[in-house]
Structure formats: structure tokens, C-alpha cells
Design a protein around this motif. Sequence first.
Motif, PDB file in Angstrom:
ATOM      1  N   SER A 183       0.840  -1.197   0.000  1.00  0.00           N
ATOM      2  CA  SER A 183       0.000   0.000   0.000  1.00  0.00           C
ATOM      3  C   SER A 183       0.877   1.249   0.000  1.00  0.00           C
ATOM      4  O   SER A 183       1.964   1.250   0.599  1.00  0.00           O
ATOM      5  CB  SER A 183      -0.897   0.018   1.239  1.00  0.00           C
ATOM      6  OG  SER A 183      -1.770  -1.075   1.229  1.00  0.00           O
ATOM      7  N   PRO A 184       0.441   2.313  -0.654  1.00  0.00           N
ATOM      8  CA  PRO A 184       1.196   3.569  -0.605  1.00  0.00           C
ATOM      9  C   PRO A 184       1.262   4.079   0.835  1.00  0.00           C
ATOM     10  O   PRO A 184       0.444   3.727   1.684  1.00  0.00           O
ATOM     11  CB  PRO A 184       0.366   4.505  -1.490  1.00  0.00           C
ATOM     12  CG  PRO A 184      -0.483   3.607  -2.321  1.00  0.00           C
ATOM     13  CD  PRO A 184      -0.755   2.397  -1.483  1.00  0.00           C
ATOM     14  N   PRO A 185       2.259   4.902   1.164  1.00  0.00           N
ATOM     15  CA  PRO A 185       2.358   5.474   2.526  1.00  0.00           C
ATOM     16  C   PRO A 185       1.053   6.150   2.942  1.00  0.00           C
ATOM     17  O   PRO A 185       0.441   6.886   2.158  1.00  0.00           O
ATOM     18  CB  PRO A 185       3.504   6.477   2.396  1.00  0.00           C
ATOM     19  CG  PRO A 185       4.322   5.981   1.238  1.00  0.00           C
ATOM     20  CD  PRO A 185       3.340   5.367   0.288  1.00  0.00           C
ATOM     21  N   GLY A 186       0.644   5.866   4.170  1.00  0.00           N
ATOM     22  CA  GLY A 186      -0.580   6.464   4.691  1.00  0.00           C
ATOM     23  C   GLY A 186      -1.840   5.737   4.270  1.00  0.00           C
ATOM     24  O   GLY A 186      -2.943   6.125   4.676  1.00  0.00           O
ATOM     25  N   GLN A 187      -1.703   4.727   3.454  1.00  0.00           N
ATOM     26  CA  GLN A 187      -2.872   3.975   2.988  1.00  0.00           C
ATOM     27  C   GLN A 187      -2.852   2.557   3.572  1.00  0.00           C
ATOM     28  O   GLN A 187      -1.795   2.020   3.917  1.00  0.00           O
ATOM     29  CB  GLN A 187      -2.872   3.885   1.453  1.00  0.00           C
ATOM     30  CG  GLN A 187      -2.979   5.230   0.757  1.00  0.00           C
ATOM     31  CD  GLN A 187      -4.363   5.834   0.913  1.00  0.00           C
ATOM     32  OE1 GLN A 187      -5.367   5.174   0.704  1.00  0.00           O
ATOM     33  NE2 GLN A 187      -4.395   7.105   1.293  1.00  0.00           N
ATOM     34  N   ARG A 188      -4.035   1.973   3.668  1.00  0.00           N
ATOM     35  CA  ARG A 188      -4.165   0.601   4.121  1.00  0.00           C
ATOM     36  C   ARG A 188      -5.079  -0.155   3.155  1.00  0.00           C
ATOM     37  O   ARG A 188      -5.891   0.459   2.451  1.00  0.00           O
ATOM     38  CB  ARG A 188      -4.753   0.521   5.535  1.00  0.00           C
ATOM     39  CG  ARG A 188      -3.951   1.259   6.580  1.00  0.00           C
ATOM     40  CD  ARG A 188      -4.639   1.234   7.934  1.00  0.00           C
ATOM     41  NE  ARG A 188      -4.612  -0.100   8.532  1.00  0.00           N
ATOM     42  CZ  ARG A 188      -5.184  -0.389   9.712  1.00  0.00           C
ATOM     43  NH1 ARG A 188      -5.847   0.555  10.387  1.00  0.00           N
ATOM     44  NH2 ARG A 188      -5.112  -1.598  10.208  1.00  0.00           N
ATOM     45  N   LYS A 189      -4.942  -1.461   3.139  1.00  0.00           N
ATOM     46  CA  LYS A 189      -5.828  -2.244   2.270  1.00  0.00           C
ATOM     47  C   LYS A 189      -6.375  -3.450   3.028  1.00  0.00           C
ATOM     48  O   LYS A 189      -5.741  -3.970   3.966  1.00  0.00           O
ATOM     49  CB  LYS A 189      -5.118  -2.710   0.996  1.00  0.00           C
ATOM     50  CG  LYS A 189      -4.016  -3.734   1.171  1.00  0.00           C
ATOM     51  CD  LYS A 189      -3.481  -4.169  -0.202  1.00  0.00           C
ATOM     52  CE  LYS A 189      -2.410  -5.256  -0.061  1.00  0.00           C
ATOM     53  NZ  LYS A 189      -1.130  -4.759   0.420  1.00  0.00           N
ATOM     54  N   VAL A 190      -7.579  -3.841   2.636  1.00  0.00           N
ATOM     55  CA  VAL A 190      -8.215  -5.063   3.128  1.00  0.00           C
ATOM     56  C   VAL A 190      -8.326  -6.005   1.927  1.00  0.00           C
ATOM     57  O   VAL A 190      -9.088  -5.735   0.998  1.00  0.00           O
ATOM     58  CB  VAL A 190      -9.606  -4.791   3.728  1.00  0.00           C
ATOM     59  CG1 VAL A 190     -10.279  -6.088   4.136  1.00  0.00           C
ATOM     60  CG2 VAL A 190      -9.500  -3.836   4.907  1.00  0.00           C
TER      61      VAL A 190
END
Length: 838
Positions: free
Chosen positions: A264-271
Motif C-alpha cells: 500500500s502507498p504510505p498512509g494507505q491501508r488495504k483489506v
Amino acid sequence: MLHLPIESILPELKDVLRRQANAVLVAPPGSGKTTRVPLALLDEPWLAGRRVLLLEPRRLAARAAARYMAASLGEQVGETVGYRVRLDTRVGANTRVEVITEGVLTRLLQADPALEGVGLVIFDEFHERSIHADLGLALCLQAQAVLRPDLRLLVMSATLDAAPVAALLGDAPVLTGIGAAFPVETRYLDRPVDEGRRETVIVNTIFDALAAAPGDILVFLPGAAEIRRVEAVLAARGLGGNVRVAPLYGMLPLAAQDLAIAPSPPGQRKVVLATSIAETSLTVEGVRTVIDSGLMRVPRFSPRTGMTRLETVMVSRASADQRRGRAGRLAPGVCYRLWTEQEDARLVPRNTPEILEADLAPLALELAVWGVSDPAELLWLDAPPAAAFAQARDLLQQLGALDRDGAVTPHGRRMAAMGLHPRLAHMVLRAIPLGLGGLSCELAVLLSERDILRSTGGASDADLRLRVEALRLAGQAGRDNPALCAGHLVDWAAVRRLRAELGYWRRLFGIAGQEAGDVDACGLLLAFAYPDRIGQRRENGRFLLTSGRGAALAGIQTLADAPYLVAAELDDQGAESRILLAAPVDLAALKQQFADRIEEVTSVAWDRAAQAVRARKYERLGALILKEVPVTDPAPADMLAALLAGIAEAGLDILPWTRAASQLRQRINFMHRLEPGWPDMSDAALVGTLESWLAPYLYGISSRDGLARLNLVKIIESMLTWDQRRELDECAPTHIVVPSGQRIPIDYSDPAAPVLAVRLQEMFGLTETPRIARGRVPLTLHLLSPAHRPVQVTRDLASFWRGAYFEVRKDLLGRYPKHYWPDDPLAATPTHRVRPRT
């Protein structure tokens, strides 16, 4: 380059492979065995510059492993490291490590059984025990034994039961590596999940996990349908701008799969909502939390029906541990197991090997091409089940892939080279000469993947032509097209991916410029692939299949009134399977293309409903009657045989038994019990000898009505000799004259105890019980009241007069006071009237 735990065992592995051909390597998830071992062995002297083949169970894992190894060398994929997967190949002249999926290995072996230019074959994640892996290992072992003793084989896994594999490889040494997984906290539920609330629990757990810990989340779900539903609920509830949902399953376009596993890009999260595709050989970057539904979807083949169905089952212990390990690849993590600790203790240790539950038709064809008719000629961890393998060979013979002796035909070799299931390969090869190659390719890609059409409620329309139309519209439509099929949604992303695959197959088969063909020919092409599933309409959307099984459409369907259809997919549930995918087929086209399989049969048989013999000529395709006409001049012998079979089926009650005929039969049975030389008149004996005693009287008779004209008394009498007829009247008389002068019939229905039912008053004065059979058998006396009801049953009349008579007399005197009840029955006058005449 990052140091990985597997490197500590590489010197020992190199030493083992220098000394011998085979080895087994067991190392935990995350130890680096997939990406480090092939590169570490490239400069070994025994490899001598030859290639290394690394087998991966899934395309996504194969591509990811190749990219990782290439990047570690500072190269692009296709240089030192490349891959070959279905529909996608990146290898070059200098490629030394080829990461391939297991089916590709089979193709390579069939093209070159010696695997010239290959020095090492690595079977990675072998614990998954796919049918291709088992087949590939069996073929490699035979190639090694017969053609290539210098070929090295290495089996690797994290959770493999190593001992049986090592024994199969000739007592190969087992090397055990260490892991570097970070600690993973495992959390269980307090109580079992109600099945209707499972997805709600999953969504709630996702929100709890997002709030509890940093990093990305990997959620294991059984299939694409569950992924879509959970994704929709998450979208409705809202995850926030910095959290994205990334599905991950096999039918997704490759770009979407790559996006799911990318960091994930910095500051982002993924499920990441994934199937078991993310269970092994793959690192989903950034994952710190795993949520495991505990479910997986597995194919189960039924030899009884010849169909494969997907079943949702609990994961095995090995799979659960693999999933949990995904949370500890890069940092400490958490695994939420959506089951209780009590349920956890009941998990089976490992998944059932696919070879024990799969459709074996592709395996049987590969073995036939290899030159093996009996799987016992090869070495297996688990041999193919005999029943499923025999059924697979029967199917291949139906498709023309094997001859009567079980040897592969030229047509079968062409089928095997196509990379499709034998059913679909046969369909394409039959379609091309008919100018329907394009349509057959469309059907092949649609049937090789999950259904692209989803209902918004109720059962999906089973008509496969709708899917073909969607596939053709994908080049024009970028979204759901309501005009296509009211009430249904099309997965346009999946359709566009299938269109790309379709282009590959059309080019491969040399029909890229051929017209696609009329969708109304779908049914005929399906009949080539599924000759055992051609269906003939019965009523209410129900069909009889050529295999003899029943099948039915669910709900209101456009195909319900089709006279004939072909079922491409059935659910294999119960006595009558539900038809999930099908297309109508024209009877004239069936007769033309399947003329060699249509039998002309003349049947002379008993019709149970009509209670008569019917002579018919049929055109039959499997269990289906395509045409039926009466036969005007059936052979008399055939008519007689059918009538006898009908009598045997219906039982002797179908014959016209008069009272006289029944009594005659019973009297003969009585004599047979006394003297076995007499004819046996039991039901079993008469049914078993119909041809000898009844058949001569049946010529010209064809129905139950005709049987009514038989004279059974004369027929049965003809079974006796002249002496037996005379003796029958003497020993087993029909009647006996009692003291009253009346002639009373004897009941022989129980041959062990013939009965004389007579009114008590008619027996006055008789001192002894009457006997028959020249005095050998006393009659059982049923002494009756004036109302003809038994008041005493005895075979000792003298004893009755001396004792029981007086108690009976009291009762009868009270009930019948006008009748004659003397004090001395032996001195009284017998009578059949109320009182004796004076």
C-alpha cells in the motif's frame, strides 16, 4: 540481498543433490525456499548449465515468484528467470530458471519425455497435492528411471508429511529448514458462528481489526461470491478514505491480482478479500492481520454421476496454519480464527489429495498419451481410485480419444495437446470442420471459469446462450447492459478477461478469422462435449438425460419448454440434479451428428400400464427414445417370451383362477407335500416353470384380456399322469359327506392341515375325526355355530364329544334356544336344519 532463513540449509542441500538425484525439503512459510533455492543451485556442477523448472500450484504465485527472483538479480523477467503459465509466457534464450504451473510440466513431458535441457525439477508447495503435481511427479520418476538417471527432483513444502514422499523418491533424504516468522497471536471465537451470520461476523471483525492494529488485513473467504458480498457490505458501511478493498481470486484480471498483492502507498491501508489463492507461495505485502473464515471450496467428483461439484468445507489444520502464517511474514501479527478452540481441535490434519476426489478424465488422457493404460505402472503417493479412473476411460472412449483396447487415438493426441479438458477439446475439434470453431472457443472459455451471469434474486437463467451474447457484447459495453437479460447482472470485468483468453485460443487453434457462429448452435456443440447429458423433456422443466439420470430446471426458465437440451453444468444433488447451465439442441442436428450412436432397437416387451405385450421399433440415443413406431408382425416366439416375462413380473394373480382351478392347485400341493413326486404348485415353482406348463397354451395371446380365456383346470390337470388324476380324487377329494348327509367341501389352502368347516349339528353321531389320503391325514374340523362361526377347532372329534362339547352346548343353548342341542351327541340325530325331522 535480504538474508533469509533458508540460506542456512543451502550448503547441506547442495551436498545432498551432488550425491544423489532426489531430496525433500521441509521449511516453514516465509523461510525463502521458493525464491532462494532455485537461484542457489544454478551454478552446481551436476546442473551443467541446464535449466531449473520450479512448479507452483497457481499462476499468481508463479508470476510473483519469477518477478521477485528476477528483481533480486537486478534483471527483468524473461532473462535469467522467466515463467510459463496458461496464456502467458515470459522466457528467453538465456533463461535458466522457469517458474511454471503444474499443467505446463505435463505438456513439456509429453513433448519431450526425457526433458532434455532440464537438470532439476522442483515441486513447490507439494502439500497441496494437486492432481497435476501428483501426475507430474509420477511422470518425472518414470522419466528418471528409464531415460534420465541424472535428472534431479526436489520436493518442497512447509507442512508436508515428508516420510511417504521420501519413500516414493527412493528413500530420499529429508532436510528441515528453520523459519523466521514473527510471532502471531491467535484469537478464537467464544461460540460457534451461526451460518446465516458468518459474513456479518467477518465484516465486524474487519472493523475491529482496523481499529486494533496497524497494517493491512488479509481475509480468507471460500469463494468469489462471498468476496463480492463482503465487499458490498464494506462499501455500504464505509471504511474511510485511506482504506481500500482489494479482491483476490483466480478469475480476476491479472492487473487486479497484482494490485492486491502490491504494498500500500504510505498512509494507505488495504483489506484483501482472498480465496485460498493467497494461502501459500505468495507474500501479500504489508499484511499484519489475518481474518480466517475457516472455509474453503473444493471440487468433488462423483463417479456415480460423472459430475464435479464444488463443496464448501472447513479448512484442514495445515491450511489454517498456512493462513495464520501470512500475518507473521514481515512483523508480529494477529490471526482471527472465526471458530472456537473446540472446533479447532476437530480440524482434519491435511486436505484430501485432489487425485482421490477429482474428475480423472484429463489424467487418464495424459496417461494414455504417455503410453500407460494402467496407473499401477507408475509410482504414486495415492493411486487414482479404480472406479473414477474406469469411468474416465469410458468417457474418453465415448469422445473418441481412446480405441476399444484403451490405446490413445490420433484424435485423442490432438485433444491432449490443446490444454483443455477432454470434453472441451473434443468439442472444439468437432466444431472446426462445421465452421463453428469460434463459437466452440467461446463456450470453452465460458465453461472453464465460473459463471459470469449473476441473478439479482432467485435462480439464474440456465441458458448458456445468454453468456455467449455477453461475451460478444463485452467489446462494445463497459458496464451492465439491461437489454441483455432482465433481472441479471454481468461481471463485465470477468467477461473482458475471458475475451482476451478467447483471442489466445482462437489464434492457437488457427481460427482467428473465422466467424463466431450462430448462438443457436450452442446446444449441438455442448452435445459433443457432454454426450451423456443430452436431455429430453418430460414435463414441468424436467428432463431425462442420455445417461439415464433425471435433471430439472429451477424456477421459471426460458429452456423449460425445450424438447431437447444439453446440460453443461449440474449440481449433482439428490436423485434429480438441478440444471445450472444448458442450451437447447435441435433433434435433426442430433440425428445428423450422432448417427453412429443412435441405435435402432426392436422391443417386444410387456407393457405394465397397458397390461399387454407391445412390439415397438425405437431409435435410441443412450436412455432417450428419439422415435417410436409399432411393429406389425413381431415374431411369435418374441411375443410369447414377452408375455411370459409379463406374467412372471405381475405374478400368478394375473391368471384367471376360478374356484375350481384354485382348489385343484391346492389339492395337488397337498399331495406334493405327502409325496414329492407330485408337481410342486407353489408360486415360486409355477413362476419358475412357466415355459413348460403354461407356454403351450399362450400362442395367439398378447394381453391380460386374452389370458382370461384360459381354462386353468384343464391346464393344471395336464400336469398330472393318469394314475395321479385317479389317486387325487381318492386321496384328496374335493368334498366329504358328513353324518347329516350333506356334501361339504374341503379347504386345502394349508397343505399341512386341510380344513373341513361344518356346522356342529351335522356331525352328531360321528365318533372319529374324518381322514383323507387313505387315512394318513386327519382333517382339521372347524365346528360351526348355526351362524357359521367357529365354536371349536379340533383334530380329535372323540375327545371333543367327551369333554368340551358340554361347555360349548351351554353357550349355544343360550344363544340359539330353538336349535337342537342334545345331552348325548353320539346318540343324537345329525341335522342341517334347526331340529331333526321327526
